[in-house]
Scaffold this motif. Structure first.
Motif, short mmCIF file in Angstrom:
data_model
loop_
_atom_site.label_atom_id
_atom_site.label_comp_id
_atom_site.label_asym_id
_atom_site.label_seq_id
_atom_site.Cartn_x
_atom_site.Cartn_y
_atom_site.Cartn_z
N VAL A 30 118.50 52.56 -1.45
CA VAL A 30 119.40 52.24 -0.34
C VAL A 30 119.92 53.52 0.30
N GLU A 31 120.30 54.49 -0.52
CA GLU A 31 120.79 55.77 0.02
C GLU A 31 119.66 56.54 0.69
N TYR A 32 118.46 56.46 0.13
CA TYR A 32 117.30 57.13 0.72
C TYR A 32 117.03 56.58 2.13
N LEU A 33 117.02 55.26 2.25
CA LEU A 33 116.75 54.65 3.55
C LEU A 33 117.84 54.97 4.57
N LEU A 34 119.08 55.13 4.10
CA LEU A 34 120.17 55.47 5.00
C LEU A 34 119.92 56.82 5.67
N GLN A 35 119.27 57.73 4.95
CA GLN A 35 118.91 59.03 5.54
C GLN A 35 117.92 58.87 6.69
N LEU A 36 117.20 57.75 6.68
CA LEU A 36 116.22 57.47 7.74
C LEU A 36 116.79 56.51 8.78
N ASP A 37 118.12 56.39 8.79
CA ASP A 37 118.83 55.52 9.73
C ASP A 37 118.51 54.04 9.53
N ILE A 38 118.15 53.68 8.30
CA ILE A 38 117.93 52.28 7.94
C ILE A 38 119.08 51.88 7.01
N ASP A 39 120.04 51.14 7.55
CA ASP A 39 121.25 50.78 6.80
C ASP A 39 121.08 49.37 6.23
#
Length: 334
Positions: free
Chosen positions: A312-321
């Motif tokens: 979840v935190e990894y995807l947040l770095q890719l602007d996927i919340d």
């Protein structure tokens, strides 16, 4: 006389038993017996970093037992060791409870839920001074009926060691742990780091049994055998992150008998330039990854590997919340 490692293991085992087998109203009182007042928790998203015992209790422990009031903790690996002169205890397994009330914005399912966790505790003067904690949030969401990523491999309730001997509530064996740690060090620095020059040059057969089990997190899944690992995780992963650098930035890495534990914060740094892994297109962005690993050695090779990644935190770095999508009920399968 008991070694400090055995004392530390027994302390964490006692804490886990007390917290989740007694009245939840006493949880703050119990935690303060085992944690330093100024302890720090480095957690999964959205918990992230929490400082001080009161904030640790109010941010993580109390909400967890409020949402799962009959919660039990089932650790299938518990081990201790030393890393850079600090004393550590690591455990992984499942919290199991009935999802009665919403947790971290995830709607309660009212069903039994297996919450896969991994933890590393730094011990100082007989108390926890630092905790590193990952929970498989995507898998909790999946069990509640929400799925965001088309995993390539099956997503399962991950089992413990096939040998049923992961609770190491005994003195460690100096020879065995040295052999175990060296095998993992060789795998990381002589095997996996060669992946950028091609999967076949990793020489995984030198480190892993042919039919070894790899237990990945939600969104990735679990695989059997070296071929299954390459086909359903490692090849898509390498293609997506060809320049990744891992095996550094470690917070802890140690062995206990035939078990090895490692965590990095972050453990991997890379540029996500390829498509396919996690079901997303190539975003061409710099990323880091919070990772935890546990391995079991059998004779001279690794037989099982349990992996947690803060996806979840990894995807947040890719602007996927993921949490924003959860609130809006976007891109999910019910």
């Amino acid at each position: 006389m008991e070694s400090v490692h055995l004392k530390n293991k027994k302390m964490i085992h006692e804490l886990s038993s007390k917290l989740y087998n007694s009245n939840n109203d006493r949880i703050a009182e119990d935690i303060k017996v085992y944690y330093h007042e100024d302890a720090v928790l480095y957690g999964f998203h959205p918990i992230n970093k929490v400082e001080g015992i009161d904030q640790i209790i109010n941010s993580f422990y109390k909400p967890l037992v409020t949402s799962f009031p009959d919660l039990k903790k089932d650790s299938y690996i518990l081990m201790a060791g030393e890393y850079q002169e600090d004393q550590w205890v690591s455990a992984t397994g499942n919290f199991v409870g009935t999802f009665k009330n919403d947790w971290l914005e995830i709607p309660a399912s009212q069903h039994a839920t297996w919450i896969r966790f991994g933890e590393f505790h730094k011990i100082k003067d007989g108390k926890i001074i630092e905790t590193r904690l990952l929970i498989d949030m995507l898998d909790v969401m999946r069990q509640a009926g929400f799925k965001f990523i088309p995993a390539l491999a099956p997503e399962i309730n991950v089992p413990g060691p096939s040998t049923y001997d992961g609770l190491l509530l005994k003195e460690d064996d100096t020879h065995e742990k040295a052999k175990s740690l060296q095998l993992v060090e060789d795998m990381i620095f002589k095997g996996l780091r060669k992946a950028s020059s091609g999967l076949e040059k990793q020489g995984l057969e030198a480190f892993w049994k042919e039919d070894f089990m790899w237990y990945g997190p939600g969104g990735i899944g679990s695989t059997k055998g070296i071929k299954g690992f390459k086909d359903y995780h490692q090849r898509p992963f390498v293609q997506a992150l060809p320049d990744r650098v891992g095996g550094h930035n470690h917070a802890s890495r140690f062995a206990d008998g035939t078990y090895i534990a490692s965590t990095g914060w972050p453990s991997v740094e890379a540029t996500h330039t390829g498509a396919g892994w996690l079901g997303i297109p190539a975003p061409n962005k710099k990323v880091t990854m919070r990772v935890m690993d546990w391995w079991r050695r059998e004779d001279d090779l690794l037989a099982e590997n349990w992996v947690l990644i803060d996806i979840v935190e990894y995807l947040l770095q890719l602007d996927i919340d993921i949490f924003d999508r959860l609130r809006k009920r976007q891109y999910l399968i019910r």
